[in-house]
Design a protein around this motif. Structure first.
Motif, PDB file in Angstrom:
ATOM      1  N   ASP A 133       3.756  -8.624 -10.257  1.00  0.00           N
ATOM      2  CA  ASP A 133       2.461  -8.504  -9.578  1.00  0.00           C
ATOM      3  C   ASP A 133       2.539  -8.877  -8.103  1.00  0.00           C
ATOM      4  N   SER A 134       3.659  -9.415  -7.665  1.00  0.00           N
ATOM      5  CA  SER A 134       3.808  -9.761  -6.242  1.00  0.00           C
ATOM      6  C   SER A 134       5.282  -9.698  -5.840  1.00  0.00           C
ATOM      7  N   LEU A 135       5.818  -8.511  -5.882  1.00  0.00           N
ATOM      8  CA  LEU A 135       7.224  -8.306  -5.528  1.00  0.00           C
ATOM      9  C   LEU A 135       7.452  -8.450  -4.032  1.00  0.00           C
ATOM     10  N   THR A 153       9.765  -7.512  -0.569  1.00  0.00           N
ATOM     11  CA  THR A 153      10.339  -6.269  -0.057  1.00  0.00           C
ATOM     12  C   THR A 153      11.732  -6.022  -0.635  1.00  0.00           C
ATOM     13  N   SER A 154      12.535  -7.070  -0.727  1.00  0.00           N
ATOM     14  CA  SER A 154      13.889  -6.883  -1.275  1.00  0.00           C
ATOM     15  C   SER A 154      13.850  -6.561  -2.770  1.00  0.00           C
ATOM     16  N   GLU A 155      12.902  -7.114  -3.511  1.00  0.00           N
ATOM     17  CA  GLU A 155      12.766  -6.782  -4.933  1.00  0.00           C
ATOM     18  C   GLU A 155      12.301  -5.336  -5.123  1.00  0.00           C
ATOM     19  N   ILE A 156      11.399  -4.887  -4.253  1.00  0.00           N
ATOM     20  CA  ILE A 156      10.943  -3.492  -4.308  1.00  0.00           C
ATOM     21  C   ILE A 156      12.127  -2.561  -4.037  1.00  0.00           C
ATOM     22  N   THR A 157      12.886  -2.872  -3.010  1.00  0.00           N
ATOM     23  CA  THR A 157      14.071  -2.066  -2.684  1.00  0.00           C
ATOM     24  C   THR A 157      15.055  -2.049  -3.840  1.00  0.00           C
ATOM     25  N   GLU A 158      15.259  -3.193  -4.461  1.00  0.00           N
ATOM     26  CA  GLU A 158      16.166  -3.282  -5.611  1.00  0.00           C
ATOM     27  C   GLU A 158      15.692  -2.386  -6.753  1.00  0.00           C
ATOM     28  N   ILE A 172       4.937  -2.202 -17.109  1.00  0.00           N
ATOM     29  CA  ILE A 172       4.466  -3.542 -17.460  1.00  0.00           C
ATOM     30  C   ILE A 172       3.093  -3.873 -16.861  1.00  0.00           C
ATOM     31  N   ASN A 173       2.802  -3.392 -15.640  1.00  0.00           N
ATOM     32  CA  ASN A 173       1.538  -3.750 -14.989  1.00  0.00           C
ATOM     33  C   ASN A 173       0.835  -2.557 -14.338  1.00  0.00           C
ATOM     34  N   HIS A 174       1.416  -1.379 -14.461  1.00  0.00           N
ATOM     35  CA  HIS A 174       0.878  -0.127 -13.924  1.00  0.00           C
ATOM     36  C   HIS A 174       0.820  -0.091 -12.397  1.00  0.00           C
ATOM     37  N   TYR A 175       1.586  -0.951 -11.744  1.00  0.00           N
ATOM     38  CA  TYR A 175       1.729  -0.848 -10.297  1.00  0.00           C
ATOM     39  C   TYR A 175       2.566   0.385  -9.989  1.00  0.00           C
ATOM     40  N   THR A 176       2.194   1.093  -8.949  1.00  0.00           N
ATOM     41  CA  THR A 176       2.987   2.217  -8.488  1.00  0.00           C
ATOM     42  C   THR A 176       4.149   1.668  -7.681  1.00  0.00           C
ATOM     43  N   LEU A 177       5.361   2.033  -8.063  1.00  0.00           N
ATOM     44  CA  LEU A 177       6.522   1.633  -7.281  1.00  0.00           C
ATOM     45  C   LEU A 177       6.684   2.587  -6.093  1.00  0.00           C
ATOM     46  N   VAL A 178       6.677   3.884  -6.367  1.00  0.00           N
ATOM     47  CA  VAL A 178       6.757   4.917  -5.328  1.00  0.00           C
ATOM     48  C   VAL A 178       5.885   6.082  -5.759  1.00  0.00           C
ATOM     49  N   CYS A 186       2.063  -0.442  -4.978  1.00  0.00           N
ATOM     50  CA  CYS A 186       0.632  -0.718  -4.867  1.00  0.00           C
ATOM     51  C   CYS A 186       0.010  -0.902  -6.245  1.00  0.00           C
ATOM     52  N   ALA A 187      -0.996  -1.752  -6.268  1.00  0.00           N
ATOM     53  CA  ALA A 187      -1.692  -2.104  -7.509  1.00  0.00           C
ATOM     54  C   ALA A 187      -2.518  -0.920  -8.010  1.00  0.00           C
ATOM     55  N   PRO A 188      -2.781  -0.893  -9.323  1.00  0.00           N
ATOM     56  CA  PRO A 188      -3.536   0.222  -9.886  1.00  0.00           C
ATOM     57  C   PRO A 188      -5.027   0.192  -9.570  1.00  0.00           C
TER      58      PRO A 188
END
Length: 156
Positions: free
Chosen positions: A4-6, A8-13, A80-86, A117-119
């Motif tokens: 729920d709060s990634l 920048t490096s976790e998003i890139t990973e 897991i949380n329906h956040y859009t990764l890309v 981004c969050a759903p």
């Protein structure tokens, strides 16, 4: 990892981790429909994608093609949380506002990319214009965008 709060490096990973379809037949149906179809028609498809580095992470790959061949969406969503990764949103008349109601408010018009981004409809959408992504500059149709998307998100 707190999904729920990634950072920048976790998003890139997560974006660069190798991924594979959970169901090859379902994925191949989507792939073949998008890549080999000559005429565009309205459709919505989705399938589960697995992270091959961390088997606890599943994604949902979605595509949405409008009747207008230059207007479509391709997204990879954390299950897991329906956040859009890309998410790639293509269309000349699209409009999103970053930092709505703040001094940093920025309107993005036309085709754009969402990164993490969050759903929730009213949460920040982290939208970037296509001009920030040189690999997307000359793309207008879903076939080319889909091939670029699976390359960018490392879906094999």
């Amino acid at each position: 990892m707190d999904y729920d709060s990634l950072t920048t490096s976790e998003i890139t990973e997560l974006v660069t981790d190798p991924k594979k379809p959970a169901n090859n037949v379902e994925y191949n149906d989507i792939y073949n429909e998008i890549v080999t179809t000559i005429l565009s028609e309205q459709s919505q498809k989705k399938t589960v994608i697995l992270d091959t580095i961390d088997d606890s992470i599943d994604y949902i790959l979605t595509t949405n093609q409008s009747p207008i061949e230059t207007r479509f969406t391709i997204a990879l969503i954390l299950k897991i949380n329906h956040y859009t990764l890309v998410r790639y949103d293509f269309g000349k008349t699209l409009k999103h506002t970053n930092d709505y109601g703040t001094d940093h408010e920025q309107v993005i018009r036309g085709s754009h990319v969402h990164i993490y981004c969050a759903p929730n409809k009213y949460s920040p959408k982290n939208v970037y214009p296509i001009s920030d992504f040189p690999r997307l500059h000359n793309i207008e149709l879903i076939k080319s965008a889909f091939l670029e998307f699976i390359s960018f998100t490392h879906i094999k």
